[in-house]
Enzyme design. Structure first.
Site, short mmCIF file in Angstrom:
data_model
loop_
_atom_site.label_atom_id
_atom_site.label_comp_id
_atom_site.label_asym_id
_atom_site.label_seq_id
_atom_site.Cartn_x
_atom_site.Cartn_y
_atom_site.Cartn_z
N ASN A 11 0.85 -1.18 0.00
CA ASN A 11 0.00 0.00 0.00
C ASN A 11 0.89 1.24 0.00
OD1 ASN A 11 -1.90 2.00 0.41
ND2 ASN A 11 -2.37 1.42 2.52
N LYS A 13 -0.02 4.24 -0.21
CA LYS A 13 -0.69 5.39 0.42
C LYS A 13 -0.52 6.64 -0.47
CE LYS A 13 -0.20 3.21 4.90
NZ LYS A 13 -0.04 3.38 6.35
N HIS A 95 -9.44 0.59 5.33
CA HIS A 95 -8.14 0.80 5.98
C HIS A 95 -8.34 1.66 7.23
CE1 HIS A 95 -4.01 2.17 6.65
NE2 HIS A 95 -3.62 1.15 5.91
N GLU A 97 -6.82 4.09 8.36
CA GLU A 97 -6.72 5.52 8.12
C GLU A 97 -8.02 6.08 7.55
OE1 GLU A 97 -1.95 5.03 7.33
OE2 GLU A 97 -3.26 5.48 5.63
N GLU A 165 -4.96 -5.13 10.84
CA GLU A 165 -4.06 -4.02 11.11
C GLU A 165 -4.26 -3.55 12.55
OE1 GLU A 165 -4.30 -1.15 7.42
OE2 GLU A 165 -6.18 -1.21 8.50
N GLY A 171 2.90 2.32 11.16
CA GLY A 171 3.79 3.46 11.04
C GLY A 171 4.48 3.87 12.32
N SER A 210 3.45 -2.36 10.37
CA SER A 210 4.90 -2.20 10.42
C SER A 210 5.64 -3.47 10.03
CB SER A 210 5.35 -1.71 11.81
OG SER A 210 4.88 -0.41 12.06
#
Length: 247
Positions: A11, A13, A95, A97, A165, A171, A210
């Site tokens: 991904n 992003k 996702h 985010e 996730e 991150g 990560s």
């Protein structure tokens, strides 16, 4: 029952311009003999150009999100049909985010999954808990609830994957222990079987939090881990290939 075919998806992003296509080409050129399916999900601006750059190779391309509607007055949004037209065959949905930053609910994610199926795209459906939810002992409750709420019944018999996730690991450089990852993946598998019967045994369950070359071997060989959804480490071919080779 056939074992899930591993999937490693990168991904990108909101990263990448035309100059980044060489990284995708380098990945595509190194996939000979790889047992996993491998995909890169670049920004929507690059999907069509990436499709041309890796045409004829085993590398799959995906989108990072889609609108539930086919078309309409939705400035800045991209439909599943548009992604398919540009050359995508997969799409990431739900996702963390998107859930956190845009308030996406399980119901909206499920509607986007329906859109992906309508357009012939394979959905990668993301689920995961926040740090507060994990500290409160609610990780399994949250994740299995998202699986039930985000995966519509129409997925039965279709090709899809679920990506776990842990929101607090994305991150941050933090990674759950292998037993923690296995506990959640086993719970996701049980929920998939509960909802879809035998078909729930075949979708790969990806880990996404990560993942990097240094920890990929341990993570990818954990129970019920059927691949990875890779963020920053997918931007450079060398790093991404290091993860792929860990299978």
């Amino acid at each position: 029952m056939t074992s899930p075919t591993p999937l490693i998806a990168g991904n990108w992003k909101m990263n990448g311009t035309a100059a980044s296509l060489s990284e995708a080409q380098a990945v595509a050129a190194a996939l000979a003999g790889t047992s996993a399916r491998v995909a890169i999900c670049p920004p929507a601006t690059l999907v069509e150009r990436a499709a041309g750059a890796v045409k004829g190779t085993a590398l799959l391309l995906g989108g990072q999100d889609c609108r539930a509607e086919v078309s309409g007055a939705f400035t800045g949004d991209v439909s599943a049909e548009m992604l398919a037209d540009a050359g995508a065959s997969l799409v990431i949905l739900g996702h963390s985010e998107r859930r956190a930053g845009y308030g996406e609910t399980d119901a909206l994610v499920a509607a986007k999954v329906e859109a992906a199926l309508r357009a012939g795209l394979e959905p990668i459906i993301c689920v995961g808990e926040t740090l507060d939810e994990r500290k409160a002992g609610k990780a399994l409750e949250i994740v299995t609830g998202q699986v039930r709420g985000s995966l519509p019944a129409t997925l039965a018999g279709k090709t899809f994957s679920v990506a776990y996730e842990p929101v607090w690991a994305i991150g941050t450089g933090l990674t759950p222990t292998t037993p923690e990852i296995e506990e959640v993946h086993i719970a996701i598998r049980a929920t998939l079987v509960e909802v879809f019967g035998d078909h729930g045994k075949t979708p790969p369950i990806l880990y996404g939090g990560s993942v990097k070359p240094s920890n990929a071997d341990e993570i990818l060989h954990a129970a019920e881990v059927g691949g990875a959804l890779v963020g920053g480490a997918s931007l450079k071919a060398e790093d991404f290939l290091g993860i792929i080779k860990a299978l």
